[in-house]
Design a protein around this motif. Structure first.
Motif, short mmCIF file in Angstrom:
data_model
loop_
_atom_site.label_atom_id
_atom_site.label_comp_id
_atom_site.label_asym_id
_atom_site.label_seq_id
_atom_site.Cartn_x
_atom_site.Cartn_y
_atom_site.Cartn_z
N ASN B 128 2.95 -6.29 -5.43
CA ASN B 128 4.23 -5.89 -4.86
C ASN B 128 4.28 -4.40 -4.60
O ASN B 128 3.55 -3.62 -5.21
CB ASN B 128 5.38 -6.29 -5.79
CG ASN B 128 5.26 -5.62 -7.15
OD1 ASN B 128 4.17 -5.50 -7.70
ND2 ASN B 128 6.38 -5.20 -7.70
N GLU B 129 5.17 -4.03 -3.68
CA GLU B 129 5.46 -2.61 -3.45
C GLU B 129 6.92 -2.44 -3.79
O GLU B 129 7.79 -3.18 -3.32
CB GLU B 129 5.19 -2.25 -1.99
CG GLU B 129 4.90 -0.77 -1.80
CD GLU B 129 6.13 0.08 -1.53
OE1 GLU B 129 6.58 0.78 -2.47
OE2 GLU B 129 6.65 0.06 -0.41
N ASN B 130 7.20 -1.44 -4.62
CA ASN B 130 8.55 -1.27 -5.14
C ASN B 130 9.47 -0.53 -4.17
O ASN B 130 10.58 -0.96 -3.92
CB ASN B 130 8.45 -0.51 -6.47
CG ASN B 130 9.75 -0.52 -7.24
OD1 ASN B 130 10.31 -1.58 -7.48
ND2 ASN B 130 10.23 0.66 -7.59
N ASN B 131 8.98 0.54 -3.59
CA ASN B 131 9.88 1.45 -2.87
C ASN B 131 10.43 0.85 -1.58
O ASN B 131 11.64 0.81 -1.38
CB ASN B 131 9.15 2.76 -2.58
CG ASN B 131 10.07 3.76 -1.94
OD1 ASN B 131 11.17 3.99 -2.42
ND2 ASN B 131 9.64 4.36 -0.84
N THR B 132 9.55 0.44 -0.71
CA THR B 132 9.98 -0.26 0.51
C THR B 132 9.56 -1.70 0.28
O THR B 132 8.38 -2.01 0.39
CB THR B 132 9.28 0.32 1.76
OG1 THR B 132 9.53 1.74 1.78
CG2 THR B 132 9.80 -0.30 3.03
N PRO B 133 10.50 -2.56 -0.11
CA PRO B 133 10.12 -3.86 -0.69
C PRO B 133 9.13 -4.66 0.16
O PRO B 133 9.41 -5.02 1.29
CB PRO B 133 11.47 -4.58 -0.78
CG PRO B 133 12.45 -3.48 -0.94
CD PRO B 133 11.94 -2.38 -0.05
N ARG B 134 7.96 -4.86 -0.41
CA ARG B 134 6.92 -5.61 0.28
C ARG B 134 6.06 -6.35 -0.74
O ARG B 134 6.01 -5.96 -1.91
CB ARG B 134 6.00 -4.64 1.06
CG ARG B 134 6.62 -4.11 2.33
CD ARG B 134 5.74 -3.06 2.98
NE ARG B 134 5.83 -1.77 2.30
CZ ARG B 134 5.05 -0.73 2.60
NH1 ARG B 134 4.13 -0.82 3.54
NH2 ARG B 134 5.20 0.41 1.96
N VAL B 135 5.38 -7.38 -0.28
CA VAL B 135 4.37 -8.06 -1.10
C VAL B 135 3.11 -8.16 -0.24
O VAL B 135 3.18 -8.50 0.94
CB VAL B 135 4.83 -9.47 -1.54
CG1 VAL B 135 3.69 -10.24 -2.18
CG2 VAL B 135 6.00 -9.36 -2.52
N ALA B 136 1.97 -7.83 -0.84
CA ALA B 136 0.70 -7.90 -0.11
C ALA B 136 -0.16 -9.01 -0.69
O ALA B 136 -0.04 -9.36 -1.86
CB ALA B 136 -0.04 -6.57 -0.20
N ARG B 137 -1.02 -9.53 0.17
CA ARG B 137 -2.01 -10.52 -0.28
C ARG B 137 -3.40 -9.97 0.05
O ARG B 137 -3.67 -9.55 1.16
CB ARG B 137 -1.80 -11.86 0.44
CG ARG B 137 -2.81 -12.93 0.06
CD ARG B 137 -2.44 -14.27 0.68
NE ARG B 137 -2.31 -14.18 2.12
CZ ARG B 137 -3.33 -14.34 2.98
NH1 ARG B 137 -4.53 -14.61 2.54
NH2 ARG B 137 -3.13 -14.23 4.28
N GLY B 159 10.53 -6.82 -9.61
CA GLY B 159 10.28 -8.10 -10.31
C GLY B 159 9.47 -9.03 -9.44
O GLY B 159 9.93 -10.06 -8.98
N SER B 160 8.22 -8.71 -9.23
CA SER B 160 7.43 -9.34 -8.19
C SER B 160 5.97 -8.96 -8.42
O SER B 160 5.71 -7.91 -9.01
CB SER B 160 7.95 -8.80 -6.85
OG SER B 160 7.13 -9.14 -5.79
N PRO B 161 5.00 -9.71 -7.95
CA PRO B 161 5.01 -10.96 -7.21
C PRO B 161 4.54 -12.11 -8.11
O PRO B 161 3.46 -12.62 -7.94
CB PRO B 161 3.99 -10.70 -6.12
CG PRO B 161 2.96 -9.81 -6.82
CD PRO B 161 3.63 -9.18 -8.02
N PHE B 162 5.36 -12.50 -9.04
CA PHE B 162 4.93 -13.52 -10.01
C PHE B 162 4.90 -14.88 -9.32
O PHE B 162 5.66 -15.15 -8.40
CB PHE B 162 5.82 -13.45 -11.24
CG PHE B 162 5.71 -12.08 -11.85
CD1 PHE B 162 4.63 -11.74 -12.65
CD2 PHE B 162 6.64 -11.09 -11.55
CE1 PHE B 162 4.48 -10.45 -13.15
CE2 PHE B 162 6.51 -9.79 -12.05
CZ PHE B 162 5.42 -9.48 -12.86
#
Lengths: 193, 650
Positions: B128-137, B159-162
């Motif tokens: 996850n990226e906290n500041n500019t909300p993102r999730v990477a794969r 609270g990510s990326p569970f």
């Protein structure tokens, strides 16, 4: 000829089909930067890398010493050899059908000539690749040629080349030995008569 | 009032200082022959585990070997990387697109490996990226970022990326509540105008491609961490929250008043059902979805504009609050899926909730009021036990394969080992200093591999040779095969390693790609061989389609470019040989270099400003004649009409 002999000749002929399924020769190239292995398979109808991209890699490396690119399409023998093998298979079956010893002798003779010429031709190709070097090559070592051995190993700069016959050749040897065996047996039986 | 605050701050500082001085006097097991043997991986041998660490504020992911602690790779994810040209090259720039535009930096937090049946399957790594909300794969055959999905209606994607047991969903909760949708309101109107969201990101089973399944609108607390259930709790996901006080200023005081905050338990299967029944509202918003096209090896960025949001008011029985003491941070579910551990960072005990008791309490309606219609379950009805003396400032818990749990205590700087079921503390060790997360290989899955626990420390002070005021953070490796935890190794990390996950090496190494197949390269400017190299002008764009092989570029003499042109160097690495990258750099480039893997095409733009003849060269020591691997490009005057020429060896 005895029925048993004729069957053996058929087996010797048919087993030559395996020559299409396995390389006849293999050259392993061992260099410090290639722990994963590098090498060539020589088939009766093609030249391929030991690993999928080996041929391209070897050609790439060889340009430093000015060796010509190995391009299977440019080697006419690779399109002739399969027909010779098919002819050998055909003649073997024909000899068995004909049930005449002279036909087997002709077969064995042809076999030995094909083998000898084949080996000489292979040596010639190796010689040409190893000696016919581009005079503008980046790496030039006076007196150095890069002919891989026909059988056995040789250090070529950083590469240790090991050249050995492979399954296809053993199949051919197997066929030849069976033929020898058949002829010896037949000759013995004739004497005993 | 102000005085009081200052006093408390001083007191906090004092405690902290005492703790740190106390620690340095402790004895260590590291440095002994035995520890050295345990972490020694002989030259040419491989580590037992791959460990993926978050690069924290570097925005990247780092790949280490355990037990040796050797760094193998930094995978660029959320930050530009001038070394690999990630975020600079034409092929990768789109990966960093967001609804805010191009963002060159991110704050990476929690790496999470994909799972099958609750066990790491080695397919993908999410972060996850906290500041500019993102999730990477990240694709684990290439160890490269394959996809980045922005999360709308979120702020501070902490609270990510569970992940759920079969990658059904990657969950994400917003740390900061904000007006949803954003609007111009007084900050003090927090209580009436601010909300949080919890996002459920769908993951395609085959390709791994992410899409937002739905979001849940939640009261305006700070949602901190999460974990999905497993086994019996498979259908549920758990989210800690603090600031149930809904403070909008000086949170360290104002959000620490309540005795208990919450763990939100979400029945995602039920949520899914409500969504399919049309209970979710379609909301117009804007968020970027960036992914690598495998064939063209080029990132595509698509701007999406709607999500489905579920309001708990329309979705009864979908979400409950489990009261949890004092601003809980981590929420961790044990391997059986039965126990939910809340890391109450200001609490003197570590509360463990029981999943079975939670279900019974829901059935029996053992509620203690509600927040905006979300029922609060009675603490006594759901609690399985409390771990006493879990250390000061308990944060995160992971589990081993023998029924033990390991919890970090930030303030007392230690890892505390306790028995699941009896809640009895059986061992504790000091860490150097102040651990945040900790990581046991497979420690948040159904089947932990155990063996080690890695402490991820925020502060190093005197642990290494000093490097000026800015010091590294660190990881510490402990052996957990015996009754007592033993410190084996201490090694610095890149960025702040918020969390790490480990996977047995043999699960990944066999799938690791060696090259990209040139024949599969469908990049529009790929040169699949010397014959396909070319140079062409399109207005003021000057496109050079070139190839790199040992030890030259084709072409290496280029003429016809002009001042004011955008010169595109499209470089294909012709090599199909393992570990033979080529680099590319041209003088005065304001962009970055290129590093091109075998079979790959990468493009960099150069904008020449003055006439002249300029060199370019290979930056990666590719071969014995690497120093010869260079070329020239001629730049003519803007108003001239130079002939295009490109040659090699003439």
């Amino acid at each position: 000829m005895k029925k048993q002999s004729r069957i053996l000749i058929v087996i010797a002929s048919i087993s030559l089909i395996l020559v299409f399924l396995f390389p006849i020769w293999r050259i392993y190239l061992d260099a410090p930067q290639y722990p994963e292995g590098l090498g060539l398979n020589i088939w009766i109808n093609k030249v391929t890398g030991l690993n999928p991209n080996d041929l391209a890699t070897i050609n790439g490396l060889n340009h430093y010493i000015g060796m010509e690119k190995i391009m299977p399409d440019a080697i006419p023998e690779l399109s002739i050899m399969p027909w010779i093998i098919i002819a050998l298979i055909g003649w073997g079956l024909f000899a068995s059908f004909l049930n005449k010893k002279w036909a087997v002798y002709v077969w064995l003779g042809a076999f030995i000539i094909v083998g000898a010429v084949g080996l000489y031709d292979f040596y010639q190709w190796e010689y040409t690749y190893g000696h016919n070097l581009n005079p503008d090559a980046p790496i030039k070592i006076p007196g150095m040629s890069y002919q891989p051995p026909l059988i056995g190993q040789k250090q070529l700069l950083n590469i240790n080349a090991l050249s050995i016959p492979f399954v296809g050749t053993y199949v051919i040897l197997f066929s030849v030995l069976i033929t020898f065996f058949v002829l010896i047996k037949e000759n013995k039986m004739e004497k005993n008569k | 009032m102000i005085k009081n605050k200052i006093f408390s701050l001083l007191l906090c500082g004092l405690i902290f200082g005492l703790v740190i001085t106390g620690c340095s006097n402790q004895q260590e097991a590291g440095g002994t022959d035995e520890a050295a043997k345990r972490v020694y991986v002989a030259p040419g041998q491989y580590d037992e585990f791959y460990t993926f660490m978050s690069g924290g504020f570097s925005g990247q992911v780092t790949v280490y070997g355990i037990p040796s602690g050797r760094l193998f790779k930094i995978i660029p994810v959320f930050s530009q990387d001038a070394e690999s040209a990630y975020g600079y090259s034409e092929e990768t720039k789109a990966m960093l697109n967001t609804s805010y535009g191009f963002i060159p930096w991110g704050d990476a937090h929690h790496p999470e490996l994909s799972e099958t049946d609750g066990v790491h399957d080695g397919k993908w790594l999410f972060i996850n990226e906290n500041n500019t909300p993102r999730v990477a794969r990240i694709d684990l055959t290439e160890f490269e970022t394959a996809e980045i999905l922005e999360l709308p209606n979120s702020a501070g994607n902490h609270g990510s990326p569970f992940i759920t047991e079969n990658n059904e969903y990657v969950v994400a909760s917003t740390r900061f509540s904000v007006p949803i949708p954003q609007k111009d309101v007084p900050i003090k109107s927090y209580k009436e105008n601010f909300n949080g969201t919890i996002s459920f990101i769908k993951v395609d089973k085959k390709t791994g491609e992410m899409s937002i399944g739905f979001q849940i609108l939640v009261p305006g607390f700070n949602y901190d961490l999460a974990h999905a259930g497993k086994g019996p709790s498979h259908d549920w996901a758990f989210f800690t929250c603090y600031n149930s006080e809904e403070a909008n200023s000086l949170l360290e005081m104002n959000a620490s008043r309540n005795d208990k905050d919450f763990i939100a338990a979400v029945d995602w299967k039920l949520a899914e059902k409500y969504v399919s029944e049309g209970k979710a509202k379609k909301v117009v918003t804007k968020y970027a979805h960036n992914y690598m096209n495998e064939k063209t090896q080029t990132a595509i960025s698509v701007m999406n504009n709607e999500v489905f949001i579920l309001d708990p008011k329309d979705a009864p029985g979908m979400i409950y609050y489990l009261p949890t003491p004092k601003s809980p941070h981590g929420v961790d579910v044990d391997p059986t899926g039965q126990y939910i551990v809340g890391g109450g960072k200001l609490s003197s005990v570590l509360p463990v909730h029981s999943f079975d008791k939670m279900i019974k309490a829901i059935e029996n309606k053992q509620f203690d009021g509600d927040v905006d219609g979300i029922p609060i379950l009675k603490y006594d009805a759901v609690i399985a036990g409390e771990v006493k003396e879990p250390g000061l400032g308990p944060l995160h818990t992971e589990f081993d394969d023998n029924g033990f749990a390991y919890t970090t205590a930030f303030i007392s700087s230690e890892i505390v080992k306790w028995k699941v079921g009896t809640w009895e503390v059986v061992d504790r060790v000091q860490t150097y200093y102040s651990p945040g997360h900790l990581s046991v290989p497979g420690g948040d899955t159904k089947k932990p591999w155990g063996k080690y626990v890695i402490s991820l420390n925020k502060i190093t002070k005197d642990r290494y040779l000093p490097t000026g005021p800015a010091l590294c953070q660190s990881a510490q490796l402990f052996d957990i095969t015996g009754d007592k935890m033993k410190l084996l190794l201490d090694f610095p990390t890149i960025g702040e390693p918020h969390y790490a996950q480990s996977i047995p090496a043999e699960l990944l190494m066999k799938n690791s790609k060696k090259i990209y197949k040139l024949e599969d390269n469908e990049h529009p400017y790929a040169a699949k061989g010397v014959k396909e190299t070319k140079v062409e002008r399109k207005g003021n764009e000057f496109h050079i389609t070139m190839g790199a092989s040992r030890s030259h570029f084709t072409p290496d003499n280029i003429e016809g470019a002009k001042v004011g042109d955008k010169v595109y160097f499209h470089v294909t690495n012709f090599e199909q040989d393992w570990d033979i990258p080529h680099g590319f750099a041209v003088i005065g480039n304001k962009n970055s270099e290129l590093l091109i893997m075998p079979g790959q095409t990468r493009t960099i733009i150069w904008e020449p400003q003055k006439v002249g003849v300029y060199p370019f060269y290979c930056t990666d020591f590719c071969s014995a004649l690497h120093q010869e691997m260079q070329g020239y490009i001629r730049v003519s005057a803007q108003n001239s009409n130079p002939e295009i020429k490109f040659t090699l060896g003439e």
